[in-house]
Design an enzyme around this catalytic site. Sequence first.
Site, mmCIF file in Angstrom:
data_model
loop_
_atom_site.group_PDB
_atom_site.id
_atom_site.type_symbol
_atom_site.label_atom_id
_atom_site.label_comp_id
_atom_site.label_asym_id
_atom_site.label_seq_id
_atom_site.Cartn_x
_atom_site.Cartn_y
_atom_site.Cartn_z
ATOM 1 N N ASP A 1 4.317 -13.005 -5.528
ATOM 2 C CA ASP A 1 3.839 -11.729 -5.003
ATOM 3 C C ASP A 1 4.349 -10.565 -5.866
ATOM 4 O OD1 ASP A 1 2.424 -10.740 -2.478
ATOM 5 O OD2 ASP A 1 4.153 -9.415 -2.631
ATOM 6 N N GLU B 1 -3.059 8.436 5.765
ATOM 7 C CA GLU B 1 -4.240 7.647 5.412
ATOM 8 C C GLU B 1 -5.306 7.788 6.493
ATOM 9 O OE1 GLU B 1 -3.589 3.800 3.580
ATOM 10 O OE2 GLU B 1 -5.060 2.943 4.968
ATOM 11 N N THR C 1 -9.675 5.348 2.887
ATOM 12 C CA THR C 1 -9.889 3.929 2.584
ATOM 13 C C THR C 1 -11.319 3.667 2.126
ATOM 14 O OG1 THR C 1 -10.427 3.439 4.873
ATOM 15 C CG2 THR C 1 -8.121 3.182 4.215
ATOM 16 N N TYR C 2 -11.478 2.452 1.592
ATOM 17 C CA TYR C 2 -12.750 1.984 1.032
ATOM 18 C C TYR C 2 -13.107 0.747 1.829
ATOM 19 C CZ TYR C 2 -15.746 0.880 -3.080
ATOM 20 O OH TYR C 2 -16.774 0.639 -3.949
ATOM 21 N N HIS D 1 4.366 6.924 4.275
ATOM 22 C CA HIS D 1 2.893 6.973 4.308
ATOM 23 C C HIS D 1 2.470 6.549 5.718
ATOM 24 C CE1 HIS D 1 -1.166 6.720 2.552
ATOM 25 N NE2 HIS D 1 -1.331 5.589 3.212
ATOM 26 N N HIS E 1 2.049 -11.001 0.503
ATOM 27 C CA HIS E 1 0.634 -11.079 0.879
ATOM 28 C C HIS E 1 0.355 -12.491 1.408
ATOM 29 C CE1 HIS E 1 -3.730 -11.403 0.262
ATOM 30 N NE2 HIS E 1 -3.752 -10.092 0.387
ATOM 31 N N ARG F 1 -6.094 9.820 13.787
ATOM 32 C CA ARG F 1 -5.609 10.590 14.935
ATOM 33 C C ARG F 1 -4.343 11.348 14.555
ATOM 34 N NH1 ARG F 1 -6.401 6.607 20.015
ATOM 35 N NH2 ARG F 1 -5.252 8.279 21.005
ATOM 36 N N ARG G 1 -7.186 -4.985 -5.038
ATOM 37 C CA ARG G 1 -8.089 -6.108 -5.267
ATOM 38 C C ARG G 1 -9.155 -6.119 -4.182
ATOM 39 N NH1 ARG G 1 -6.794 -12.184 -3.531
ATOM 40 N NH2 ARG G 1 -7.244 -11.124 -1.560
ATOM 41 N N GLY G 2 -8.725 -5.971 -2.927
ATOM 42 C CA GLY G 2 -9.638 -6.045 -1.786
ATOM 43 C C GLY G 2 -9.567 -7.412 -1.134
ATOM 44 N N ASP G 3 -10.076 -7.474 0.078
ATOM 45 C CA ASP G 3 -10.086 -8.742 0.814
ATOM 46 C C ASP G 3 -11.225 -9.630 0.328
ATOM 47 O OD1 ASP G 3 -7.863 -8.593 2.501
ATOM 48 O OD2 ASP G 3 -8.889 -7.124 3.765
ATOM 49 N N PHE H 1 -5.189 -6.781 14.504
ATOM 50 C CA PHE H 1 -5.571 -6.310 13.181
ATOM 51 C C PHE H 1 -4.453 -6.565 12.159
ATOM 52 C CE2 PHE H 1 -5.435 -2.525 10.365
ATOM 53 C CZ PHE H 1 -6.570 -2.812 9.611
ATOM 54 N N SER I 1 2.675 11.241 3.451
ATOM 55 C CA SER I 1 1.248 11.192 3.117
ATOM 56 C C SER I 1 0.538 10.528 4.288
ATOM 57 C CB SER I 1 1.016 10.427 1.810
ATOM 58 O OG SER I 1 1.621 9.157 1.852
HETATM 59 P P1 FAD Z 1 -3.083 -7.598 -5.021
HETATM 60 O O1 FAD Z 1 -1.966 -6.635 -5.072
HETATM 61 O O2 FAD Z 1 -3.886 -7.783 -6.232
HETATM 62 O O3 FAD Z 1 -2.548 -8.982 -4.588
HETATM 63 C C1 FAD Z 1 -1.796 -9.109 -3.407
HETATM 64 C C2 FAD Z 1 -1.158 -10.462 -3.379
HETATM 65 O O4 FAD Z 1 -2.162 -11.451 -3.188
HETATM 66 C C3 FAD Z 1 -0.501 -10.785 -4.679
HETATM 67 O O5 FAD Z 1 0.834 -10.536 -4.559
HETATM 68 C C4 FAD Z 1 -0.826 -12.214 -4.969
HETATM 69 O O6 FAD Z 1 0.280 -13.003 -4.764
HETATM 70 C C5 FAD Z 1 -1.924 -12.546 -4.017
HETATM 71 N N1 FAD Z 1 -3.127 -12.794 -4.762
HETATM 72 C C6 FAD Z 1 -3.942 -11.873 -5.293
HETATM 73 N N2 FAD Z 1 -4.980 -12.484 -5.902
HETATM 74 C C7 FAD Z 1 -4.786 -13.795 -5.710
HETATM 75 C C8 FAD Z 1 -5.506 -14.939 -6.072
HETATM 76 N N3 FAD Z 1 -6.661 -14.850 -6.726
HETATM 77 N N4 FAD Z 1 -5.011 -16.156 -5.696
HETATM 78 C C9 FAD Z 1 -3.849 -16.249 -5.014
HETATM 79 N N5 FAD Z 1 -3.124 -15.198 -4.637
HETATM 80 C C10 FAD Z 1 -3.578 -14.001 -4.990
HETATM 81 N N6 FAD Z 1 -8.580 -3.128 1.651
HETATM 82 C C11 FAD Z 1 -9.811 -2.560 1.563
HETATM 83 O O7 FAD Z 1 -10.822 -3.272 1.567
HETATM 84 N N7 FAD Z 1 -9.965 -1.203 1.464
HETATM 85 C C12 FAD Z 1 -8.902 -0.359 1.426
HETATM 86 O O8 FAD Z 1 -9.075 0.863 1.343
HETATM 87 C C13 FAD Z 1 -7.589 -0.918 1.504
HETATM 88 N N8 FAD Z 1 -6.486 -0.135 1.439
HETATM 89 C C14 FAD Z 1 -5.239 -0.700 1.458
HETATM 90 C C15 FAD Z 1 -4.119 0.127 1.313
HETATM 91 C C16 FAD Z 1 -2.837 -0.418 1.324
HETATM 92 C C17 FAD Z 1 -1.639 0.499 1.161
HETATM 93 C C18 FAD Z 1 -2.660 -1.820 1.496
HETATM 94 C C19 FAD Z 1 -1.281 -2.409 1.550
HETATM 95 C C20 FAD Z 1 -3.776 -2.650 1.621
HETATM 96 C C21 FAD Z 1 -5.064 -2.111 1.606
HETATM 97 N N9 FAD Z 1 -6.208 -2.909 1.703
HETATM 98 C C22 FAD Z 1 -7.472 -2.338 1.627
HETATM 99 C C23 FAD Z 1 -6.084 -4.356 1.920
HETATM 100 C C24 FAD Z 1 -6.132 -5.156 0.618
HETATM 101 O O9 FAD Z 1 -7.396 -4.992 0.018
HETATM 102 C C25 FAD Z 1 -5.894 -6.614 0.946
HETATM 103 O O10 FAD Z 1 -4.597 -6.835 1.413
HETATM 104 C C26 FAD Z 1 -6.273 -7.590 -0.156
HETATM 105 O O11 FAD Z 1 -6.267 -8.908 0.387
HETATM 106 C C27 FAD Z 1 -5.343 -7.592 -1.341
HETATM 107 O O12 FAD Z 1 -5.595 -6.523 -2.164
HETATM 108 P P2 FAD Z 1 -4.355 -5.969 -3.054
HETATM 109 O O13 FAD Z 1 -4.807 -4.980 -4.021
HETATM 110 O O14 FAD Z 1 -3.272 -5.618 -2.139
HETATM 111 O O15 FAD Z 1 -4.039 -7.315 -3.816
#
Ligand code: FAD
Length: 304
Positions: free
Chosen positions: A168, A23, A54-55, A276, A159, A282, A113-115, A226, A21
């Site tokens: 995690d 991205e 991506t978002y 993936h 993470h 590119r 969840r997002g950053d 990055f 796949s």
């Molecule tokens: P989660 O899976 O919910 O959590 C990740 C880890 O963070 C957990 O294991 C947990 O231990 C820790 N954690 C979560 N919440 C908390 C908390 N409140 N306190 C303490 N620890 C916590 N970002 C974007 O903005 N747009 C995108 O399109 C995007 N695509 C992505 C695609 C992939 C395949 C990956 C791996 C990442 C992507 N990201 C994207 C980045 C992602 O949003 C960040 O890494 C973000 O910080 C965590 O989101 P998550 O859903 O991975 O978190």
Amino acid sequence: MTEVTPPAPDGQRVPKSPAISFEFFPPKTEEMEKSLWETIKRLAPLTPNFVSVTYGAGGSTRERTHSTITRILNETDIRPAAHLTCVGAARGEIDDIVSRYHDVGVRHIVALRGDPPGGIGTPYTTHPQGYQTSAELVDGIKKRHPDIEVSVSAYPEKHPESPDFDADIDVLKAKVDAGATRAITQVFFDNDLYLRYLDRVRARGIDIPIVPGIMPMHNFKQARNFVTRAGTSVPDWLAEKFDGLDDDAETRKLVAATVAAGQVQKLAKQGVDTFHFYTMNRADLVFAISHLLGIRPQGAQKAA
Ligand code: FAD
């Protein structure tokens, strides 16, 4: 469910081509859009399982992600997956985004969840009326649209906000319990990290595919900054391979293809059968690496 089949003995050809796949990120300008569509046109005949878009951080690309996804749906045979995060929006807004996707025919979302809204490294804050965790988002999508497939993230190096691997993997487990059926990993360069992580995940009884996320490093320096910020370690041996090539894009490209091809071929020998690719929009390196995995263009594909 297997993304790992029994390893082939050293030196033996991997029996069947892996599934792949790709991205992409939504283009910002007309020129970037043109270039993305050339990339999609080149990669489409490799018949990926899906391509994801991506978002942008904090939902900054909401409309651009939507229009890219819709165009893929309308103009190609590829199944698109839309990334979506919980950041900066109330549940109702997120639910509307998902419903809009559903209405146009999207059946796959990468739920995150997002950053943190203040950027990586700042404390994460939730929207008061928003989804509080990625698992809640997965649950929200699956409850309203059971026919949408949901993929989530996974972190072979954990993470950066996670205190330890157990915490995690607790989060991954919650996402799976909420209905996620595939995890895509953060980029990694040391295959042992992925294989050890896989053991930990399986030991917790999580049996969904954990698809390795592979990033060919077009521009090593930029990519290193990055990925390091996102918690991926860059081994010294890898940095050494790009040493002295800052002003030599052509050689850097060859080295990047060789490194990524080596990584996927080694994983394939370990039985990994799904990859993936973070394409950075590119086609060239990803096409070459897919070729080395035994993947060949198939017949006439509808693409752009
Ligand atoms: P989660 O899976 O919910 O959590 C990740 C880890 O963070 C957990 O294991 C947990 O231990 C820790 N954690 C979560 N919440 C908390 C908390 N409140 N306190 C303490 N620890 C916590 N970002 C974007 O903005 N747009 C995108 O399109 C995007 N695509 C992505 C695609 C992939 C395949 C990956 C791996 C990442 C992507 N990201 C994207 C980045 C992602 O949003 C960040 O890494 C973000 O910080 C965590 O989101 P998550 O859903 O991975 O978190």
